[in-house]
Scaffold this active site. Structure first.
Site, PDB file in Angstrom:
ATOM      1  N   TYR A 157       0.813  -1.216   0.000  1.00  0.00           N
ATOM      2  CA  TYR A 157       0.000   0.000   0.000  1.00  0.00           C
ATOM      3  C   TYR A 157       0.852   1.275   0.000  1.00  0.00           C
ATOM      4  O   TYR A 157       0.668   2.143  -0.863  1.00  0.00           O
ATOM      5  CB  TYR A 157      -0.979  -0.002   1.172  1.00  0.00           C
ATOM      6  CG  TYR A 157      -1.821   1.259   1.224  1.00  0.00           C
ATOM      7  CD1 TYR A 157      -2.749   1.524   0.219  1.00  0.00           C
ATOM      8  CD2 TYR A 157      -1.671   2.183   2.239  1.00  0.00           C
ATOM      9  CE1 TYR A 157      -3.511   2.692   0.235  1.00  0.00           C
ATOM     10  CE2 TYR A 157      -2.423   3.341   2.272  1.00  0.00           C
ATOM     11  CZ  TYR A 157      -3.344   3.585   1.271  1.00  0.00           C
ATOM     12  OH  TYR A 157      -4.088   4.746   1.287  1.00  0.00           O
ATOM     13  N   LYS A 161       0.977   4.093  -3.093  1.00  0.00           N
ATOM     14  CA  LYS A 161       0.657   5.515  -2.942  1.00  0.00           C
ATOM     15  C   LYS A 161       1.858   6.384  -3.329  1.00  0.00           C
ATOM     16  O   LYS A 161       1.701   7.448  -3.941  1.00  0.00           O
ATOM     17  CB  LYS A 161       0.230   5.815  -1.515  1.00  0.00           C
ATOM     18  CG  LYS A 161      -1.017   5.081  -1.060  1.00  0.00           C
ATOM     19  CD  LYS A 161      -2.216   5.335  -1.967  1.00  0.00           C
ATOM     20  CE  LYS A 161      -2.795   6.713  -1.829  1.00  0.00           C
ATOM     21  NZ  LYS A 161      -4.085   6.871  -2.568  1.00  0.00           N
ATOM     22  N   SER A 201      -9.277   1.999   8.126  1.00  0.00           N
ATOM     23  CA  SER A 201      -9.302   2.667   9.429  1.00  0.00           C
ATOM     24  C   SER A 201     -10.589   2.354  10.182  1.00  0.00           C
ATOM     25  O   SER A 201     -10.570   2.095  11.400  1.00  0.00           O
ATOM     26  CB  SER A 201      -9.167   4.180   9.248  1.00  0.00           C
ATOM     27  OG  SER A 201      -7.941   4.507   8.638  1.00  0.00           O
TER      28      SER A 201
END
Length: 345
Positions: A157, A161, A201
């Protein structure tokens, strides 16, 4: 008041939905993309439940980051683009390219379409993951810092990004010279859900409230409320000074998982009775990681590492004032209970 047409990519996503809400509340006409037209009814219902009927001011088109179809239509006539959509899986991908390729290629696909359509400014949702991994610092991370994509043990991840954001800046510096780019680098995004779709999250808070995390690894996260991240996107979209800048979005100092758990217990009372504040020693996490995929996600180079970041630039340059982290965490838990995703007390 009509203040311009804005495209928000990935409208059914957690942050994108709040960006759409904020834009509609500010009087903008909004267009958003969905991977499937079957998601339209759910999106409109979620917006209505939040108190805003989009009516004729919200247009929805079908477009996917992995294909060219639909993007010319999506950006046509738009003055600004908020590129929020990005691939993210709760589970580790089998191969890092499952995240890296769609993130990088999807970002370039949106930028090319925006440039061809004469869009003035794109606000790209990147991540703190593109700033604060692979290169430990003794000071708080700032916008000038970059994650090292070649760092040993770096997860897919943050690598995705980082490479996607790097590609965006390279495009604007090269081909897209007339296109302004602003990048938002949020930490962990929490806050009220608009519907059942959950980010990583939110899944963390859900697992805590359900008592599925009996003990916590020594990991640290930044916390920021999704409503404040949406607000920062709008500020970055309209402020002339924001062009060509990156902005970290964090509500304050980073928190350990134990501190996050304690905030939930303090703010939610009996509804958080199952939340554990017990901490696992690092050696045990690494031992269990030999046999557990879930533990392997925690047993990264970040385990036991203290870190922090500053949002001073966004506060000073754009006048951004986020809610406290505890408020964002409480709002997450309250919405999970309100929506019936987690049982209340």
């Amino acid at each position: 008041m009509k203040t311009g047409s804005v495209l928000v990519t990935g409208g059914s996503g957690f942050l994108a939905g709040h960006c759409i809400l904020a834009l509609l509340a500010a009087g903008h006409r909004v267009r958003t993309t969905l991977r499937s037209p079957q998601r339209e009814a759910g999106l409109r219902a979620a917006l209505a439940s939040a108190g805003i009927d989009p009516g004729a001011r919200l247009d929805i088109v079908t477009a996917d980051l992995t294909a060219d179809a639909g993007w010319a239509e999506a950006v046509a006539g738009c003055r600004h683009v908020l590129h929020v959509a990005s691939p993210l899986s709760a589970a580790a991908p089998k191969h890092e390219d499952e995240l890296i390729r769609p993130a990088r290629e999807g970002t370039l696909r949106v930028l090319r379409a925006a440039h061809a359509a004469g869009v003035e400014r794109v606000v790209l949702t990147s991540s703190f993951a593109a700033i604060g991994y692979g290169k430990p610092l003794s000071r708080p991370y700032a916008e000038s810092d970059w994650t090292d994509p070649s760092a040993p043990g770096l997860a897919a991840y943050p690598k995705s990004k980082t490479l996607a954001e790097r590609a965006a800046w390279e495009f604007v510096d090269g081909e897209g010279t007339s296109l302004e780019l602003v990048v938002i680098n949020p930490v962990g995004i929490f806050g009220p859900l608009l519907g059942p779709d959950m980010s990583a999250s939110i899944l963390l808070v859900k697992s805590m409230l359900e008592g599925r995390l009996a003990a916590l690894p020594r990991l640290m996260f930044g916390v920021v409320d999704v409503r404040d991240v949406a607000d920062l996107h709008l500020r970055a979209m309209t402020d002339p000074a924001a062009a060509g800048e990156r902005f970290i979005a964090t509500a304050g100092d980073f928190l350990t998982m134990q501190e996050i758990a304690q905030a939930l217990r303090d703010r939610l009372g009996p509804a958080a009775d199952k939340v554990s504040t017990r901490v696992l020693p690092d050696w045990l996490v690494r031992l269990v990681a030999r046999f557990s995929a879930a533990a392997r996600q925690a047993a990264t180079p970040e385990l036991g590492r203290r870190k922090n970041a500053s949002s001073a630039k966004a506060r000073a340059m754009l006048g951004w004032e986020p809610r406290p982290a505890a408020e964002a965490l409480a709002a997450t838990g309250e919405s999970l209970i309100r929506l019936g995703i987690v049982p209340g007390r």
